[in-house]
Structures are given as structure tokens and as C-alpha cells.
Scaffold this motif. Structure first.
Motif, PDB file in Angstrom:
ATOM      1  N   ALA A 405       0.767  -1.255   0.222  1.00 39.55           N
ATOM      2  CA  ALA A 405      -0.150  -0.054  -0.062  1.00 39.55           C
ATOM      3  C   ALA A 405       0.907   1.119   0.105  1.00 39.55           C
ATOM      4  N   THR A 406       0.570   2.177  -0.815  1.00 39.04           N
ATOM      5  CA  THR A 406       1.198   3.657  -0.568  1.00 39.04           C
ATOM      6  C   THR A 406      -0.003   4.738  -0.362  1.00 39.04           C
ATOM      7  N   VAL A 407       0.349   5.302   0.591  1.00 40.25           N
ATOM      8  CA  VAL A 407      -0.728   6.117   0.822  1.00 40.25           C
ATOM      9  C   VAL A 407      -0.005   7.607   0.861  1.00 40.25           C
ATOM     10  N   GLY A 408      -0.771   8.667   0.511  1.00 44.82           N
ATOM     11  CA  GLY A 408      -0.554  10.189   0.544  1.00 44.82           C
ATOM     12  C   GLY A 408      -1.074  10.579   1.682  1.00 44.82           C
ATOM     13  N   LEU A 409      -0.469  11.138   2.458  1.00 48.70           N
ATOM     14  CA  LEU A 409      -1.022  11.547   3.844  1.00 48.70           C
ATOM     15  C   LEU A 409      -0.775  13.188   3.950  1.00 48.70           C
ATOM     16  N   LYS A 410      -1.744  14.159   4.212  1.00 43.54           N
ATOM     17  CA  LYS A 410      -1.572  15.381   4.404  1.00 43.54           C
ATOM     18  C   LYS A 410      -1.530  15.698   5.963  1.00 43.54           C
ATOM     19  N   ILE A 411      -0.339  16.278   6.380  1.00 41.65           N
ATOM     20  CA  ILE A 411      -0.016  16.390   7.796  1.00 41.65           C
ATOM     21  C   ILE A 411       0.098  17.918   7.884  1.00 41.65           C
ATOM     22  N   HIS A 417       4.390  10.864   1.557  1.00 48.04           N
ATOM     23  CA  HIS A 417       4.022   9.652   1.024  1.00 48.04           C
ATOM     24  C   HIS A 417       4.603   8.476   1.725  1.00 48.04           C
ATOM     25  N   ALA A 418       4.121   7.503   1.726  1.00 43.11           N
ATOM     26  CA  ALA A 418       5.015   6.121   2.407  1.00 43.11           C
ATOM     27  C   ALA A 418       4.411   4.998   1.876  1.00 43.11           C
ATOM     28  N   THR A 419       5.216   4.008   1.787  1.00 46.26           N
ATOM     29  CA  THR A 419       4.709   2.468   1.167  1.00 46.26           C
ATOM     30  C   THR A 419       5.140   1.453   1.897  1.00 46.26           C
ATOM     31  N   SER A 420       4.583   0.702   2.099  1.00 42.63           N
ATOM     32  CA  SER A 420       4.713  -0.611   3.135  1.00 42.63           C
ATOM     33  C   SER A 420       4.019  -1.790   2.621  1.00 42.63           C
ATOM     34  N   THR A 421       4.509  -3.020   3.029  1.00 38.38           N
ATOM     35  CA  THR A 421       3.670  -4.153   2.726  1.00 38.38           C
ATOM     36  C   THR A 421       3.042  -4.656   4.125  1.00 38.38           C
ATOM     37  N   ASN A 423       0.444  -8.105   6.078  1.00 35.63           N
ATOM     38  CA  ASN A 423      -0.490  -9.292   5.833  1.00 35.63           C
ATOM     39  C   ASN A 423      -1.592  -9.246   4.927  1.00 35.63           C
ATOM     40  N   GLY A 424      -2.226  -8.033   4.588  1.00 33.97           N
ATOM     41  CA  GLY A 424      -3.270  -7.809   3.689  1.00 33.97           C
ATOM     42  C   GLY A 424      -3.286  -6.276   3.484  1.00 33.97           C
ATOM     43  N   PRO A 425      -4.223  -5.760   2.707  1.00 33.23           N
ATOM     44  CA  PRO A 425      -4.097  -4.552   1.980  1.00 33.23           C
ATOM     45  C   PRO A 425      -4.335  -3.573   3.465  1.00 33.23           C
ATOM     46  N   VAL A 426      -5.232  -3.973   4.084  1.00 37.29           N
ATOM     47  CA  VAL A 426      -5.451  -2.765   5.245  1.00 37.29           C
ATOM     48  C   VAL A 426      -4.246  -2.818   6.201  1.00 37.29           C
ATOM     49  N   ASP A 427      -3.489  -3.787   6.597  1.00 39.16           N
ATOM     50  CA  ASP A 427      -2.440  -4.060   7.465  1.00 39.16           C
ATOM     51  C   ASP A 427      -1.378  -3.183   6.582  1.00 39.16           C
ATOM     52  N   ALA A 428      -1.046  -3.428   5.346  1.00 37.27           N
ATOM     53  CA  ALA A 428      -0.130  -2.588   4.622  1.00 37.27           C
ATOM     54  C   ALA A 428      -0.403  -1.087   4.828  1.00 37.27           C
ATOM     55  N   ALA A 429      -1.493  -0.767   4.379  1.00 35.74           N
ATOM     56  CA  ALA A 429      -1.806   0.721   4.552  1.00 35.74           C
ATOM     57  C   ALA A 429      -1.553   1.294   5.964  1.00 35.74           C
ATOM     58  N   PHE A 430      -2.084   0.668   6.832  1.00 32.24           N
ATOM     59  CA  PHE A 430      -1.828   1.124   8.429  1.00 32.24           C
ATOM     60  C   PHE A 430      -0.416   1.124   8.771  1.00 32.24           C
ATOM     61  N   THR A 431       0.353   0.084   8.236  1.00 31.12           N
ATOM     62  CA  THR A 431       1.639   0.239   8.357  1.00 31.12           C
ATOM     63  C   THR A 431       2.318   1.428   7.814  1.00 31.12           C
ATOM     64  N   ALA A 432       1.820   1.930   6.446  1.00 30.67           N
ATOM     65  CA  ALA A 432       2.687   3.127   5.702  1.00 30.67           C
ATOM     66  C   ALA A 432       2.048   4.102   6.563  1.00 30.67           C
ATOM     67  N   VAL A 433       0.868   4.448   7.025  1.00 33.71           N
ATOM     68  CA  VAL A 433       0.560   5.656   7.808  1.00 33.71           C
ATOM     69  C   VAL A 433       1.322   5.732   8.929  1.00 33.71           C
TER      70      VAL A 433
END
Ligand code: KIV
Ligand code: ZN
Length: 497
Positions: A405-411, A417-421, A423-433
Motif C-alpha cells: 500500500a502507498t498512502v499520500g497523507l496530508k499532515i 507519502h509512504a509505502t509498506s507491505t 499481511n493484507g491491504p489494510v495492514d499494509a496501509a496502516f503500516t504505511a500511515v
């Protein structure tokens, strides 16, 4: 001429003979009482000789109902008439409805007799029925395809024999409105004793002209209309009561009135539809689900400015609480704002623009936007400008793929931006956040719920995170469940910040 149009309801006779529509006696009494409350003048309660059940229903309806005339159908046959008379013994006001075919087809191929014999049998049947009751209606079956000259001879003979009402059925629904109207006019002008009887219409809907033909009949002198709730009846049905009643009420130019309490139309329609297991088509005039529903933006805007722009009937007049504005991708800001106001949200222009934008995105994915959806959309606005906001999200996942998952987050207004793997799409996105917010949080609860039924529906996500012994809640809803999850997570994180 009397300007009252007598409403003769045949839901329980012509309507009830439709396959699948049969009612038991208790149900028939319920319908008859609803028809009485509705204000119908005559209830055709059945065809007593046809079965013991029909006979019994006429008996019981006669006991249960006081104001309307109770009518029983017969053929021009002595035994039918005797049985009908017995079935009506308890009726306070009673009528026998007898008749015979008058078209060349019926005379030659169905009854296999001569025109003169038809006239004799018709007059004899009426005379015989008058021995039992004062009110006798005669029907000239297939009058719609009968020759006017012959029909006039039959009608003159039955009035002489004592008929109080003469029914001119378009049994096969063949007549054009002008043709049916001139048939009634012809009888008015060419039957010498026509002033001694009331002319009745009975139009079938095989070509979709039953209501038009009935109204043409009234315009040419008929003062009784035979109708059925929801237009049920043989084949394509009879003229529908609700259409005729509302035409008479809406068109003062016709110069006639009826005794129908139109506010009971909708409830009676629902009762008949439910008991007879006969759904009403959505676009059915007056009582269909869409009869007072507006879905295009232009119409919604017009109705909200003034209901009469797109409605000729006030739904309240037929017992429907209000018109409905269906929110779809074709709805405009006015309709959305109206619904928001009904739900208690009063928004400024910018807030409305923001919701409208997201409404359109959602409406493109769902057929209809419900109040639940609107509340969710509106709820988002009131969080105000967030310190954390999900700008973009891209996930790759699937069988035998490592979810990324790659997230674009406005802080605080700045995009990261951050990218992570994972165990599923939600877990990947949460880790990127988590990589982007320098805080150690623990996910305590993660709840996904579909708001309604279909696969195009919105999913709601509730999240609970723990940070420094404090619990923070996050919520979001989206048709994309991964996006809803990440937004809910960010919603909770924003509360920590
Ligand atoms: O359609 C018809 O002709 C009838 C008669 C029996 C009145 O239903
Ligand atoms: Zn009929």
C-alpha cells in the motif's frame, strides 16, 4: 342530468376471478368494508351460482356492509337469478346484474342463436329478476363490438322489461375512446326510454384504453362506472377505480362528482394488493411506488420550488404522506440540501459544495442514496479542517501477491507519502500511515459493517486505538472498504494530534 357518477366496484367479482387473486370469505369482507369506507356506491360481491364459496361470500358481505348496494352477477338463466336472489337475502340494498352477449361473434359462435332470440332472452331475464328485486342491471356482453342499431333494440327491450341500469361493456377492451363515447351517445339519442335507466360503463384494458373509454362514456352521458381497485380484472384488467376517481376530482371541467373519499385510495390499494398477492406496478398511475417520486435533478428542483410544477395531484389527497425525492446521481444541490435540512443539517454554501461533490462520487457507485448515507456524508463535514487527511491510497493485493500500500497523507496541510507491505491491504496501509506519524499506537478494535445489503453498498468502519493509556475512536464510511478502514484509522490518529 344528475351529475353524480355512481361508482360500481367489481374488485370482488371481475377482479377476484383473476388467477391467483382468490380470497376467502373473511378477506372478501375486509375488502368490502374498505370499499364501503372508501365511499363506493355499489359493490359487486360475486357470481353466486358459480360456486358455494362465491354464494357464501355474497351472503356474508350482504350482512357485513350497510351503505353500498350489494350486487350479484348472473347469466340470463332462471336458476342463476334464483340463486343470486337467495344470496342477497340479507342485503339492505340489493341488485341483480344479469345479461347476455350482443355482438355478432357472441350471438353466432358462443350462444349459437339469432338476434331476435337474444332480445327475448335478455328481456325475459330482466323481467324474471324483477320478481325478486327492484334494482336490476342488464349487461350487453361484448357491447363494444356490437352493432349500435341492434344494441339500441336490446337496451330498449330490457328497459321496458324493468332494467334500472344498462351496462355497456367493452368486454374485450377493443374500442377506441371516441368510438366508445359515440356508442354511449348513440344509445342516449336512439333508445326512446333511455331516460328510465342509468347507463353504465364497464371497460377492459386490453389495449390500455379502459380509463380513457370510461371517461368518454361519462362525457357522453353514462352515470355509472364499473371499476376495480388497482385496475385488476380479467386479462389486462378493468378500469381502475383510483384513476377514474382522481380524474373526476381533478377535472372540474367534466362537471361531475363522485362520493369517493380519495384519502382512503392508497390504503385500499395496499389492502387489495396484499390480500390478493397482486403487486402494483411501480409506475401505476395514482398508487404505484413511483407515482409521486421525483428522480431527475430538474424535476426535483421544480417540485421543491413549487410542488405543482411537476405534480397535478397532491399526494395527501390520495392518502400518501408526501412526494418523495429520490437521491441519485441525477439529483442536484437543491434536492440534496432539502434532504439535509429534513435530517437537521443546515449547511453553508461551501459545506454543501463539499458534501455534494462526495455525494456525486458515492451516487455514481450506488443506485440510490439513502438517509443513512447522507448522515455519514454530512457527519464528515463537521469534523472541520483535519490535521491529518488521507489524500491518496493505492493498494495492490490478491492471491499469491504480497499486499503493498502507498498512502499520500496530508499532515497539517503538507503532503507526505509512504509505502509498506503487510499481511493484507489494510495492514499494509496502516503500516504505511504509521511510518508517517511518529507515534506508537495500538489497534484495540476494528469493526467493519455493511450499511445495507448489496455489494454496491457503503461499508462503515469503527476503529479504537490506544496511545499513552488513552483510547481514541475513529470512524469512516466508503464504498471501498480499504479506504474506509484507512480513513477511520486516520480519524482516530487525528484525535490524538
Ligand atoms: O366484461 C364483461 O362483459 C363483464 C360482464 C359480465 C359485465 O364482466
Ligand atoms: Zn368484465
Amino acid at each position: 342530468m344528475d351529475n353524480k357518477v355512481i361508482i360500481f366496484d367489481t374488485t370482488l367479482r371481475d377482479g377476484e376471478q383473476v388467477p391467483g387473486c382468490q380470497l376467502n370469505t373473511i378477506e372478501k369482507i375486509e375488502v368490502a368494508q374498505a370499499l364501503e369506507a372508501l365511499g363506493v356506491d355499489v359493490i359487486e360481491a360475486g357470481f353466486p351460482v358459480s360456486s358455494p364459496g362465491d354464494f357464501n361470500s355474497v351472503v356474508e358481505i350482504s350482512k357485513a356492509v350497510s351503505n353500498p348496494v350489494i350486487c350479484a352477477l348472473t347469466r340470463a338463466v332462471k336458476n342463476d337469478i334464483e340463486v343470486a336472489a337467495r344470496s342477497l337475502q340479507h342485503a339492505k340494498r340489493k341488485r341483480i346484474h344479469t345479461g347476455i352477449g350482443t355482438s355478432p361473434l357472441h350471438i353466432q359462435y358462443k350462444i349459437k342463436t339469432t338476434p331476435d332470440e337474444i332480445i327475448k332472452r335478455a328481456a325475459d331475464a330482466v323481467k324474471y329478476a324483477r320478481k325478486f328485486v327492484d334494482d336490476v342491471e342488464f349487461y350487453a356482453e361484448d357491447a363494444g363490438r356490437s352493432e349500435n342499431e341492434f344494441l339500441a333494440r336490446v337496451i330498449e327491450a330490457v328497459i321496458t322489461a324493468g332494467a334500472t341500469v344498462v351496462n355497456i361493456p367493452d368486454t374485450t377492451g377493443y374500442c377506441l375512446p371516441e368510438e366508445y363515447g359515440s356508442k354511449i351517445r348513440y344509445l342516449k339519442e336512439n333508445v326512446s326510454n333511455i331516460h328510465k335507466a342509468i347507463i353504465s360503463t364497464h371497460c377492459h384494458n386490453d389495449l390500455g384504453m379502459a380509463t380513457a373509454n370510461t371517461i368518454m362514456g361519462v362525457m357522453n352521458g353514462a352515470r355509472q362506472v364499473e371499476v376495480a381497485i388497482n385496475g385488476i380484472g380479467e386479462r389486462a384488467g378493468n378500469t381502475s377505480l383510483e384513476e377514474v376517481a382522481m380524474i373526476i376530482k381533478s377535472h372540474h371541467d367534466l362537471g361531475v362528482h363522485s362520493g369517493i373519499n380519495t384519502k382512503l385510495i392508497y390504503s385500499t390499494s395496499r389492502l387489495v394488493s396484499t390480500l390478493m398477492n397482486m403487486p402494483v406496478q411501480a409506475n401505476k398511475a395514482i398508487v404505484g411506488r413511483n407515482a409521486f417520486a421525483h428522480s431527475s435533478g430538474i424535476h426535483q428542483d421544480g417540485v421543491l420550488k413549487k410542488r405543482e410544477n411537476y405534480e397535478i395531484i397532491d399526494p395527501v389527497d390520495v392518502g400518501i404522506k408526501e412526494s418523495t425525492i429520490i437521491l441519485t446521481a441525477r439529483s442536484g444541490r437543491a434536492a440534496l440540501n432539502h434532504r439535509l435540512e429534513l435530517l437537521g443539517f443546515n449547511l453553508g454554501k461551501e459545506e454543501l459544495d463539499d458534501i455534494y461533490h462526495r455525494f456525486l462520487i458515492l451516487a455514481d457507485r450506488k443506485k440510490e442514496i439513502k438517509d443513512e448515507d447522507i448522515k455519514i456524508l454530512a457527519g464528515d463535514v463537521f469534523h472541520g479542517e483535519k490535521s491529518l487527511k488521507l489524500e491518496t491510497l493505492q493498494v495492490t493485493c490478491g492471491k499469491k501477491l504480497i499486499p503493498v500500500a502507498t498512502v499520500g497523507l496530508k499532515i497539517n496541510g503538507e503532503l507526505h507519502h509512504a509505502t509498506s507491505t503487510g499481511n493484507g491491504p489494510v495492514d499494509a496501509a496502516f503500516t504505511a500511515v504509521k511510518q508517517l506519524i511518529s507515534k506508537t499506537v495500538h489497534l484495540e478494535e476494528f469493526l467493519i459493517q455493511a450499511i445495507t445489503k448489496g455489494s454496491d453498498d457503503v461499508g462503515k468502519v469503527h476503529i479504537q486505538v490506544e496511545y499513552n493509556n488513552g483510547i481514541y475512536y475513529g470512524f469512516s464510511a466508503h464504498t471501498d472498504i480499504v479506504t474506509a478502514s484507512v480513513e477511520a484509522f486516520i480519524d482516530a490518529l487525528a484525535k490524538i494530534q
